[in-house]
Structure formats: structure tokens, C-alpha cells
Design an enzyme around this catalytic site. Structure first.
Site, mmCIF file in Angstrom:
data_model
loop_
_atom_site.group_PDB
_atom_site.id
_atom_site.type_symbol
_atom_site.label_atom_id
_atom_site.label_comp_id
_atom_site.label_asym_id
_atom_site.label_seq_id
_atom_site.Cartn_x
_atom_site.Cartn_y
_atom_site.Cartn_z
ATOM 1 N N LYS A 66 55.650 37.933 41.686
ATOM 2 C CA LYS A 66 55.554 38.216 40.174
ATOM 3 C C LYS A 66 56.215 39.478 39.859
ATOM 4 O O LYS A 66 56.936 39.349 38.792
ATOM 5 C CB LYS A 66 53.932 38.507 39.911
ATOM 6 C CG LYS A 66 53.843 38.845 38.450
ATOM 7 C CD LYS A 66 52.445 38.949 38.114
ATOM 8 C CE LYS A 66 51.851 40.334 38.524
ATOM 9 N NZ LYS A 66 52.513 41.237 37.742
ATOM 10 N N GLY A 108 45.402 38.376 44.013
ATOM 11 C CA GLY A 108 47.061 38.476 44.148
ATOM 12 C C GLY A 108 47.088 39.185 45.574
ATOM 13 O O GLY A 108 47.796 38.557 46.379
ATOM 14 N N HIS A 109 46.442 40.397 45.539
ATOM 15 C CA HIS A 109 46.377 41.362 46.667
ATOM 16 C C HIS A 109 46.045 40.459 47.934
ATOM 17 O O HIS A 109 46.363 40.435 48.949
ATOM 18 C CB HIS A 109 45.840 42.558 46.623
ATOM 19 C CG HIS A 109 46.463 43.434 45.540
ATOM 20 N ND1 HIS A 109 45.806 43.516 44.236
ATOM 21 C CD2 HIS A 109 47.651 43.993 45.472
ATOM 22 C CE1 HIS A 109 46.699 44.472 43.726
ATOM 23 N NE2 HIS A 109 47.770 44.757 44.343
ATOM 24 N N HIS A 125 43.184 42.923 43.392
ATOM 25 C CA HIS A 125 42.789 41.463 42.822
ATOM 26 C C HIS A 125 43.199 40.442 43.833
ATOM 27 O O HIS A 125 43.555 40.680 44.977
ATOM 28 C CB HIS A 125 43.194 41.286 41.589
ATOM 29 C CG HIS A 125 44.750 41.642 41.422
ATOM 30 N ND1 HIS A 125 45.478 40.724 42.190
ATOM 31 C CD2 HIS A 125 45.228 42.529 40.804
ATOM 32 C CE1 HIS A 125 46.998 41.093 41.743
ATOM 33 N NE2 HIS A 125 46.710 42.026 41.089
ATOM 34 N N VAL A 161 49.676 34.670 42.325
ATOM 35 C CA VAL A 161 48.376 34.039 41.853
ATOM 36 C C VAL A 161 47.863 34.154 40.487
ATOM 37 O O VAL A 161 48.182 35.021 39.698
ATOM 38 C CB VAL A 161 47.361 34.754 42.836
ATOM 39 C CG1 VAL A 161 45.899 34.087 42.676
ATOM 40 C CG2 VAL A 161 47.847 34.567 44.292
ATOM 41 N N GLY A 201 46.285 49.636 44.959
ATOM 42 C CA GLY A 201 44.910 49.753 44.734
ATOM 43 C C GLY A 201 44.439 48.906 43.652
ATOM 44 O O GLY A 201 45.257 48.157 43.024
ATOM 45 N N ALA A 202 43.233 49.174 43.038
ATOM 46 C CA ALA A 202 42.715 48.002 42.175
ATOM 47 C C ALA A 202 43.034 46.422 42.581
ATOM 48 O O ALA A 202 43.560 45.818 41.932
ATOM 49 C CB ALA A 202 43.121 48.486 40.695
#
Ligand code: PAF
Length: 273
Positions: free
Chosen positions: A146, A33-34, A31, A173, A28-29
Site C-alpha cells: 500500500k 494489515g500489520h 490493524h 489488506v 503501532g496502532a
């Protein structure tokens, strides 16, 4: 988009489809990148499943599981707008039983680098990823480069267990200033964020050295360490793609990794050469 809260409901829903399934596991949270992982899954599959599960077994005693950012409403919107078909959002009790026997322990490569300061962390990651892959049974699962050590251990687990899924590594990202996107960036004060930029700068320096023909790892690490000062560096290393220490950079087979503490926030980043 359907939001499903139990493994049984998700399995039943997915059984009704015959196309390929792309899966993006997250805590979750969400951004950008997701969003990039979801976009890749959307492009390459008929059905896209995203899971949001803050997995307790990958947090060590003393690490604040409760403080991990949770933004389910915003995350739902991001998933909806990104074309996700199923959002899997289970309770802990749905993922772990009282009579838990599942153990997915990594080999020694789970106890180096990030695993040194977080012993057992990768065991928790592999355990939950194994469970999630069993529930979703995707054709492809998407992970960010990452978290290179996590990615390598998941690829190893999938190979060792003869799992059918294809693991798809996706590029890191970055924000405009170069900082790699991470849910942990939310913990940084404006001053700390400025300090954190030393991490991508150190990796840029390393890349430049390689482009200039420098291959000795000790020289590259020394220059990165100078750029990182005065951050508390957990590690700055050159490894091969299987995470064995490398004395020399070898194009196509090297990862240069940094983990540093910025305030109390542990940030990691890397560059694949
Ligand atoms: O990278 C993450 O967000 C987590 O480690 C993962 C892979 C979703 C497992 O909880």
C-alpha cells in the site's frame, strides 16, 4: 514475547539466537494489515521481531505527531497473539542522539507524489528504517505494498547500501467494503468513510479498463478522476515499478496510485498491474 526498550537489549537478545530473523517495522496502532505482515514473517522465519516506534523525523512541521494514534496495550496483545518473539518499543531518545549525523536522503523519487506534499518525509522514513535494520539485522523485513513509494525507496536504499536484508513486499489488506487498511482510517467520521470508498472504486475502475484492453494512462486517469469526484485528489497517476511516469500500462511493470484528502485525512491506495 519479550518487550525490549533499548537497541542494546534487543541486540543482546537476538545474538543468543542462531535462526533466521523476520522483522516488521511499524508505528503501532496495529490493524489486520500489520497482522498479515507479522503472519508472513512468522511463517518464513525462526524469530519474529516487531518494532513500534512513532518516528518523529518522518513528520513534517505542522503535521501532528502527538495526535498519531497510540495504542500500546492493544498492540502488545496483537503481537503476543500473532506469535511475535520480540517487541521493540524504544523511546525517541534511544533512537536519536543529540549529535545526530545520520542522513538517508532519497533521490528525486522521494520528492514526487507523496513527497511533493510531504517534502522530507521519506528522508525520515529511510533514516529510521536504516537504524532499525542495523539494530535488528534481520534476514527478511516485511513492508506493505500500500505504501508503494516507501517500499520502492527502501528497496533502493537496501540495494545502494549493499545491505544484507531481503525486503519482502506484502499485499494490501482491505476491509470488506474495499477500503485499504490504514492507521489513518481511525480519523474518518462515518460519512467520511463512505466518501473514502471512492478511492478503491477508482482503482477498481482502472483495473477493469486495463482488463478491457485500455492501456493509455491519460484515459485511465481521466476515468479515475471522475469516480473520485468531489474528493480533493492529490494525485492519480500511472507509473512504472521504478516510479517513472508511464504513458501506457504495461502488465507486470505498472502501479496505478491515488492519494486523496477525505476531510482532513490524506488517504493513499494503489493497484499493481
Ligand atoms: O510504514 C510505516 O509504518 C513507517 O513509515 C515505518 C516503515 C515503520 C518507518 O517509521
Amino acid at each position: 514475547m519479550k518487550i525490549l526498550r533499548t537497541p542494546a537489549d534487543l541486540k543482546a537478545a537476538l545474538q543468543a539466537h542462531s535462526g533466521t530473523i523476520g522483522f516488521v517495522p511499524t508505528m503501532g496502532a496495529l490493524h489486520s494489515g500489520h497482522r498479515a505482515l507479522i503472519a508472513a514473517a512468522r511463517q518464513e522465519n525462526d524469530i519474529v521481531v516487531v518494532s513500534i516506534f512513532v518516528n518523529p523525523t518522518q513528520f513534517l512541521a505542522g503535521e501532528d505527531l502527538d495526535a498519531y494514534p497510540r495504542r500500546i496495550e492493544a498492540d502488545e496483545k496483537i503481537c503476543e497473539l500473532s506469535g511475535v518473539d520480540y517487541l521493540f518499543y524504544p523511546e525517541v531518545s534511544q533512537m536519536y542522539g543529540r549529535d545526530e549525523v545520520t542522513v538517508c536522503a532519497p533521490d528525486v523519487r522521494g520528492y514526487i507524489l507523496e513527497g511533493t506534499s510531504r517534502p522530507g518525509h521519506f528522508s525520515g522514513v529511510l533514516t529510521v528504517v536504516n537504524k532499525l535494520l542495523n539494530i535488528v539485522a534481520p534476514d527478511r523485513a516485511y513492508f506493505g505494498k500500500k505504501d508503494a513509494q516507501q517500499l520502492m525507496l527502501i528497496e533502493t536504499m537496501v540495494n545502494n547500501l549493499f545491505m544484507r536484508v531481503e525486503i519482502v513486499p506484502c499485499e494490501t489488506v482491505r476491509d470488506d467494503d474495499g477500503l485499504a487498511l490504514s492507521s489513518r482510517n481511525a480519523y474518518l467520521s462515518p460519512e467520511e468513510r463512505e466518501e473514502a470508498l471512492k478511492i478503491p472504486r477508482a482503482l477498481k475502475r482502472a483495473t477493469k479498463l486495463v482488463m478491457q484492453g485500455v492501456t493509455r494512462s491519460d484515459r485511465i486517469v481521466a476515468e479515475m478522476t471522475a469516480v473520485l469526484e468531489p474528493l480533493e485528489v492529490e494525485y492519480a497517476v500511472v507509473v512504472d515499478r521504478r516510479f517513472a511516469p508511464a504513458e501506457h500500462v504495461e502488465i507486470g511493470n505498472t502501479i496505478i496510485l491515488v492519494e486523496a484528502l477525505v476531510g482532513t485525512t490524506r488517504l493513499l491506495d494503489n493497484v499493481w498491474i
